[in-house]
Design a protein around this motif. Sequence first.
Motif, mmCIF file in Angstrom:
data_model
loop_
_atom_site.group_PDB
_atom_site.id
_atom_site.type_symbol
_atom_site.label_atom_id
_atom_site.label_comp_id
_atom_site.label_asym_id
_atom_site.label_seq_id
_atom_site.Cartn_x
_atom_site.Cartn_y
_atom_site.Cartn_z
ATOM 1 N N LEU A 3 -1.231 12.145 -0.496
ATOM 2 C CA LEU A 3 -1.785 10.835 -0.859
ATOM 3 C C LEU A 3 -1.957 9.935 0.357
ATOM 4 N N LEU A 4 -0.995 9.977 1.278
ATOM 5 C CA LEU A 4 -1.123 9.178 2.499
ATOM 6 C C LEU A 4 -2.364 9.593 3.286
ATOM 7 N N ARG A 5 -2.617 10.883 3.369
ATOM 8 C CA ARG A 5 -3.812 11.359 4.058
ATOM 9 C C ARG A 5 -5.070 10.948 3.297
ATOM 10 N N GLN A 6 -5.035 11.080 1.976
ATOM 11 C CA GLN A 6 -6.208 10.769 1.158
ATOM 12 C C GLN A 6 -6.645 9.321 1.324
ATOM 13 N N TYR A 7 -5.675 8.408 1.426
ATOM 14 C CA TYR A 7 -6.009 6.979 1.470
ATOM 15 C C TYR A 7 -5.941 6.386 2.869
ATOM 16 N N MET A 11 0.841 -1.207 0.000
ATOM 17 C CA MET A 11 0.000 0.000 0.000
ATOM 18 C C MET A 11 0.875 1.256 0.000
ATOM 19 N N LEU A 12 1.979 1.216 0.745
ATOM 20 C CA LEU A 12 2.903 2.346 0.754
ATOM 21 C C LEU A 12 3.634 2.464 -0.579
ATOM 22 N N ALA A 24 -7.086 1.106 -5.586
ATOM 23 C CA ALA A 24 -7.295 2.006 -4.448
ATOM 24 C C ALA A 24 -8.366 1.507 -3.483
ATOM 25 N N ALA A 25 -9.320 0.740 -3.988
ATOM 26 C CA ALA A 25 -10.531 0.422 -3.215
ATOM 27 C C ALA A 25 -10.279 -0.163 -1.822
ATOM 28 N N PRO A 26 -9.387 -1.162 -1.638
ATOM 29 C CA PRO A 26 -9.268 -1.786 -0.303
ATOM 30 C C PRO A 26 -8.338 -1.061 0.654
ATOM 31 N N ILE A 27 -7.641 -0.004 0.224
ATOM 32 C CA ILE A 27 -6.547 0.547 1.021
ATOM 33 C C ILE A 27 -7.017 1.070 2.368
ATOM 34 N N ARG A 28 -8.081 1.862 2.385
ATOM 35 C CA ARG A 28 -8.534 2.439 3.657
ATOM 36 C C ARG A 28 -8.885 1.355 4.680
ATOM 37 N N GLU A 29 -9.558 0.326 4.213
ATOM 38 C CA GLU A 29 -9.963 -0.752 5.126
ATOM 39 C C GLU A 29 -8.764 -1.534 5.647
ATOM 40 N N LEU A 30 -7.741 -1.711 4.801
ATOM 41 C CA LEU A 30 -6.603 -2.547 5.169
ATOM 42 C C LEU A 30 -5.447 -1.755 5.768
ATOM 43 N N ALA A 31 -5.559 -0.437 5.826
ATOM 44 C CA ALA A 31 -4.470 0.402 6.344
ATOM 45 C C ALA A 31 -3.981 -0.042 7.726
#
Length: 459
Positions: free
Chosen positions: A254-258, A198-199, A217-224
């Motif tokens: 971008l880190l904040r966005q995702y 993700m990074l 992009a879709a799973p990134i927020r959930e898996l962060a």
Amino acid sequence: MGKEDETGTVTLGEPGERCILTRDQHPISRRQISDNALKVLYRLNKAGFEAYLVGGGVRDLLLGRKPKDFDIVTDATPEQIKKLFSNCRLVGRRFRLAHVVFGRDVIEVATFRGHHHKVNTSKHVSSRSDEGMLLRDNVYGTIEEDAERRDFTVNALYYSIKDFSLHDFHGGLTDLEAGLLELIGDPETRYREDPVRMLRAIRFAAKLDLGLSERTAAPIRELAPLLQDIPPARLFEETLKLFLAGDALKTYYLLRQYGLFAPLFPQVATLLTPAGNSPFERFLELALINTDERVAADLPVTPAFFYAALLWGVVEKRSRDFSNESSLPPQDTLMLAMNEAIDTQIRTIAIPRRFTTDVRDIWLLQDRLPRRSGKRAERLLGHPKFRAALDFLELRSRVDGRLKELVQWWQNYQQSQGGDQQPHQAAPHPYPQSEADGERSKPRRRRRRGPRRPKDAQA
């Protein structure tokens, strides 16, 4: 292979369809590849092995960029590679790699990776955590399997030294043209295998000015939150790649966005606002812009300055909190805040002590720089981190105008004493030395020697 029409235009294959471009159908030339990488490619090929330039080196050449390094893949095992090169060392446990060393230039050579579901043997070892993360992975396979194991389509591009052809297995050329970063395989599965992907997605998007595809992009927020399972030492190395490569500001956005900023810097995340325009956020953006400008100008940057800027808002807030809660003097509340901020951050990212020591110096000097009467100014000017601290203070003054007079005073004083007119960050990345940026180093203590022993004395 891609199809060529009557005009000579090459139509690229669909994702998953192997596309081969001949020498006259792509712009890559051997003249663009380092001599050491060519030596490795040719020797492997001469010994009867397949050998390809792969990944970022190929991608950057296609984008007209100068590659930072050149990676090679082959069907030779690490042990076979070591037999071919006397200047080779084998490294890694999770991924067994060969490093062929030419002085300071290291050419990384990997064996084609296979699929994880292959039967484990003593030579082919793969294991996962309960969450699906790969712990060890030394399964060897074919070039097709290796391409499936790559993270992004733009990194699954292979240049053959045998006939100078370019091989695209997953539509990476099409994605480059479209300006998209596309993950190979099921995104959730791939991120669970290695959450650092993700990074890497953020880093490549910022570096190459590519947009993340919707599915990537879709799973990134959930898996962060999976980043919390990554060893802190590895995350430190990843932050250097994210923020000290010349794209720090874009990376930050971008880190904040995702939703990836908070898992890396949890205490800093509590200070961020929805609009992103608080005084601390403006200061942080200015520090990141300053870092990007220095990288672009080929000037030294240091992790210490980055982390000093990143955590400064936390230190200021906690210092105020300690002052309100106790009757301690300001110097003591500052020390308490500094210790807490660093101790909390290193639980997530293992910042080496050689950098946290410099971070503390930069912060402590913010408290000392206003006190410049008598001999104090002369002593502060001789401090090894004075110029980094003044650079830091100047950035602060762009947000807090009350500090401008103090900055001007120190710049005038520095000039009157024959010092540099332009403050600098402390030292070069990634392994700065105090002398490297023209700073004074601490004098070495002479070792005290005892009386010489007779030659026949017992040790």
